[in-house]
Design a protein around this motif. Sequence first.
Motif, PDB file in Angstrom:
ATOM      1  N   ARG A 146       0.819  -1.215   0.000  1.00  0.00           N
ATOM      2  CA  ARG A 146       0.000   0.000   0.000  1.00  0.00           C
ATOM      3  C   ARG A 146       0.849   1.260   0.000  1.00  0.00           C
ATOM      4  O   ARG A 146       0.441   2.283  -0.507  1.00  0.00           O
ATOM      5  N   ILE A 147       2.028   1.155   0.634  1.00  0.00           N
ATOM      6  CA  ILE A 147       2.869   2.343   0.740  1.00  0.00           C
ATOM      7  C   ILE A 147       3.402   2.697  -0.645  1.00  0.00           C
ATOM      8  O   ILE A 147       4.044   1.882  -1.300  1.00  0.00           O
ATOM      9  N   SER A 148       3.070   3.870  -1.094  1.00  0.00           N
ATOM     10  CA  SER A 148       3.553   4.299  -2.405  1.00  0.00           C
ATOM     11  C   SER A 148       3.958   5.758  -2.284  1.00  0.00           C
ATOM     12  O   SER A 148       3.969   6.324  -1.201  1.00  0.00           O
ATOM     13  N   GLU A 149       4.268   6.325  -3.405  1.00  0.00           N
ATOM     14  CA  GLU A 149       4.708   7.713  -3.442  1.00  0.00           C
ATOM     15  C   GLU A 149       3.759   8.646  -2.684  1.00  0.00           C
ATOM     16  O   GLU A 149       4.170   9.553  -2.003  1.00  0.00           O
ATOM     17  N   SER A 150       2.437   8.346  -2.816  1.00  0.00           N
ATOM     18  CA  SER A 150       1.463   9.300  -2.276  1.00  0.00           C
ATOM     19  C   SER A 150       1.246   9.125  -0.779  1.00  0.00           C
ATOM     20  O   SER A 150       0.818  10.062  -0.120  1.00  0.00           O
ATOM     21  N   ASN A 151       1.502   7.937  -0.225  1.00  0.00           N
ATOM     22  CA  ASN A 151       1.302   7.797   1.227  1.00  0.00           C
ATOM     23  C   ASN A 151       2.511   7.147   1.870  1.00  0.00           C
ATOM     24  O   ASN A 151       2.415   6.117   2.520  1.00  0.00           O
ATOM     25  N   LEU A 152       3.622   7.788   1.672  1.00  0.00           N
ATOM     26  CA  LEU A 152       4.873   7.269   2.224  1.00  0.00           C
ATOM     27  C   LEU A 152       4.892   7.290   3.741  1.00  0.00           C
ATOM     28  O   LEU A 152       5.755   6.702   4.357  1.00  0.00           O
ATOM     29  N   SER A 153       3.906   7.978   4.330  1.00  0.00           N
ATOM     30  CA  SER A 153       3.951   8.113   5.782  1.00  0.00           C
ATOM     31  C   SER A 153       3.334   6.901   6.467  1.00  0.00           C
ATOM     32  O   SER A 153       3.464   6.755   7.671  1.00  0.00           O
ATOM     33  N   LYS A 210      11.251  16.445  -2.764  1.00  0.00           N
ATOM     34  CA  LYS A 210      10.045  17.191  -3.099  1.00  0.00           C
ATOM     35  C   LYS A 210      10.236  18.664  -2.755  1.00  0.00           C
ATOM     36  O   LYS A 210       9.880  19.553  -3.523  1.00  0.00           O
ATOM     37  N   GLN A 211      10.794  18.869  -1.552  1.00  0.00           N
ATOM     38  CA  GLN A 211      11.041  20.237  -1.101  1.00  0.00           C
ATOM     39  C   GLN A 211      11.989  20.933  -2.074  1.00  0.00           C
ATOM     40  O   GLN A 211      11.790  22.087  -2.440  1.00  0.00           O
ATOM     41  N   PHE A 212      13.005  20.179  -2.499  1.00  0.00           N
ATOM     42  CA  PHE A 212      13.992  20.742  -3.413  1.00  0.00           C
ATOM     43  C   PHE A 212      13.330  21.146  -4.732  1.00  0.00           C
ATOM     44  O   PHE A 212      13.546  22.247  -5.241  1.00  0.00           O
ATOM     45  N   PHE A 252      23.632  24.591   4.761  1.00  0.00           N
ATOM     46  CA  PHE A 252      23.907  23.640   3.684  1.00  0.00           C
ATOM     47  C   PHE A 252      22.628  23.172   2.989  1.00  0.00           C
ATOM     48  O   PHE A 252      22.684  22.454   2.010  1.00  0.00           O
ATOM     49  N   ASP A 253      21.471  23.577   3.533  1.00  0.00           N
ATOM     50  CA  ASP A 253      20.205  23.224   2.888  1.00  0.00           C
ATOM     51  C   ASP A 253      20.101  23.948   1.561  1.00  0.00           C
ATOM     52  O   ASP A 253      20.481  25.113   1.445  1.00  0.00           O
ATOM     53  N   ARG A 254      19.519  23.231   0.608  1.00  0.00           N
ATOM     54  CA  ARG A 254      19.397  23.836  -0.714  1.00  0.00           C
ATOM     55  C   ARG A 254      18.420  25.006  -0.682  1.00  0.00           C
ATOM     56  O   ARG A 254      17.367  24.922  -0.067  1.00  0.00           O
ATOM     57  N   PHE A 255      18.784  26.068  -1.308  1.00  0.00           N
ATOM     58  CA  PHE A 255      17.991  27.300  -1.419  1.00  0.00           C
ATOM     59  C   PHE A 255      17.850  28.030  -0.101  1.00  0.00           C
ATOM     60  O   PHE A 255      17.065  28.948   0.024  1.00  0.00           O
ATOM     61  N   TYR A 256      18.612  27.599   0.932  1.00  0.00           N
ATOM     62  CA  TYR A 256      18.514  28.323   2.182  1.00  0.00           C
ATOM     63  C   TYR A 256      19.382  29.569   2.098  1.00  0.00           C
ATOM     64  O   TYR A 256      20.561  29.500   1.780  1.00  0.00           O
TER      65      TYR A 256
END
Lengths: 222, 457
Positions: free
Chosen positions: B192-199, B233-235, B399-403
């Motif tokens: 069941r765990i897929s991209e949409s409900n990785l949590s 995703k954030q990136f 070091f975070d991207r776009f920070y």
Amino acid sequence: MRILIAEDEKSLADIVKKGLKEEGYTVDVAYNGEDGLFMAENEPSDIIILDIMLPVIDGMTILKKIRKAGIKTPVLMLTAKDTVMDKVSGLDSGADDYLTKPFFFEELLARIRALLRRNSGVKTSIIEIGDLIIDTASHEVIRGGRVISLSAKEYALLEYMAINRNKMLGRTTLTEHLYDQDFDLDSNVIDVFINRIRNKIDRGFDKKLIHTIRGAGYMLKG
Amino acid sequence: MLSSIKAKIIIFYLMVLFLSLSVLGIFLYLGLGKIVHDSIDSSLLSRAKALAMLINEDNNETEFKFSDDVMWEYNSPKSKSFFQIRRPDGTAMEKSASLGDSELPFQTGKNQTSFETILLNNKPVRLINFHLHNLVIQCAEDIKDQTNLLKNYRIVLSLSILSIMIISASGGFIIARKALTPVKEISETIDRISESNLSERVTGKNIPSELKGLAASFNRTFDSLEKAFNRQKQFTADASHELRTPLSVILSQSEIALRKERAVEEYRNALAAVTEAAKMMSQIVQKLLTLARLSSDKVELNIEDINICKTIHEAVKLLNPLAEQKGISINISGNEQPVIRGDRAVLLELFTNLIDNAVKYNTPHGKIDISIRKEMDFIVTEIKDTGIGIHEGDLDKVFDRFYRVDKSRSRESGGIGLGLSICEEIVKLHGGRIEIKSKVGEGTNVTVYLKGIKDVT
């Protein structure tokens, strides 16, 4: 019509301000959230264009604060976030419309017009007062079948009075909605503009549309 | 089917069961057989002894004193008991009426009492050859009933084993299924765990203690997957956000410029603003590509011996004009000429980025001290500036991207918040680490530890 833009990207805020000014709007710009909140609370804006990602205080917080303070000015959220959740939370926090970057300037204009209309109860972009027809999309003004040419500022004043027709509008109110915060409010400039518009739309017609209310201000009435 | 755990468990279990039941059955069968044969043999022996007592032998005269009393059980042709008395050379002397025309088989040469099972008229018969001085008493008994008993016993045993096997197989199937239900549940959750409900996580009271470890390690794997995925995703969101703003500027500038006839100067201004925004975009895209290239597994590097000192001098040379503009002096110390395996272009980018930061965020007429030294396996480069510094709260995010520590400040100096992320990737690629210390108002201290890329031969 006075519009407040709260946008931290200076180059974007400045060009939008320029475009809106050319459309006859009066524009104030805040480059950070703190200034944005202050101006939203203290300047009489007809529309607030609010970026969500603002330094110091973010747009969502500003929106919640001004709604809590009872300020009902229509807010158009302008942001680079485009997920459905972002839109929903923006609209739920009291935004009236939502535009994602990159946007087309024409679309921004149309949405501003729609918001102004919605607020005044007018359903289309055309306002009719007696035989005076104002097309808020093309800025065309016609009376008795004759096209009347107005300067941007004259048009802005007429449109503001048309949207608030049958309402008495004081000189201060008119000045505030036609000039940005840097303008010196002590001025008879409104009287000068009213006279110019009168000459253009009332001269030669039996029925006068612009009425002077002595000691108080003006009213547009069909 | 045979590869399933369930089938394997059942097959193994049935094999063990079959083996133990078979051993038990064989023992039982042999045990009963022995009891039966022993009792026949002892009865045959006592009969032979009883007959022997009735034989009188005197001076080669043999007299049989078989009374009817004794003989009744041998006389009927239907009797199941037989006897025959022979001389040791095989000469028949006397036999029971029950034998009729038949004779009990005899082999000469044996002088000891022996038992054997023979076929007499196609019937199984147990026979004893009981030796006296010069007589052999052969006593025999039809053991058809006993043989049948053993045969039936064999059938009953086999049927019992078979039915136990069938019952066990179905029981085993149910048990295996029950035991494997949590595994199935876990696998369904994982499906069941897929991209949409990785949590989603493998949880539930049904998980037996044996599988808790498995569930926990699955959960850990998914935790790190989710983190990596969210970071990605954030990136992506950040990257698109960064590109949207200059794109909006380009759109608005050109649209507004085209709305009406304008003076040449106005067009020029609009085009300049568009160019500026496009430059910004191309810079972002460039850095994004660099970052993507560095963090991909298939990064292509041109690995050679690099003199770090030389590379740093090159980087400083590139940035000197900028530093001179701000009146900043750059000082390089360290006498060693440390060499590591690495990619020259990439390492040059690393030091250019770091020194560029030190220049950008320095105070006018500030100083930059660069020191190079060896420490264990590492070549340590320290870049110290006398700049504005970074707040402690921002340090772990740089070091975070776009920070960007300060959005407005960095925008003016053209930063897009990818420089340090790129540096980190380069350092990682060269088997090292990067550390940053800072104090607001005093300056920032960046330390780079490099080990070099291990050559793959």
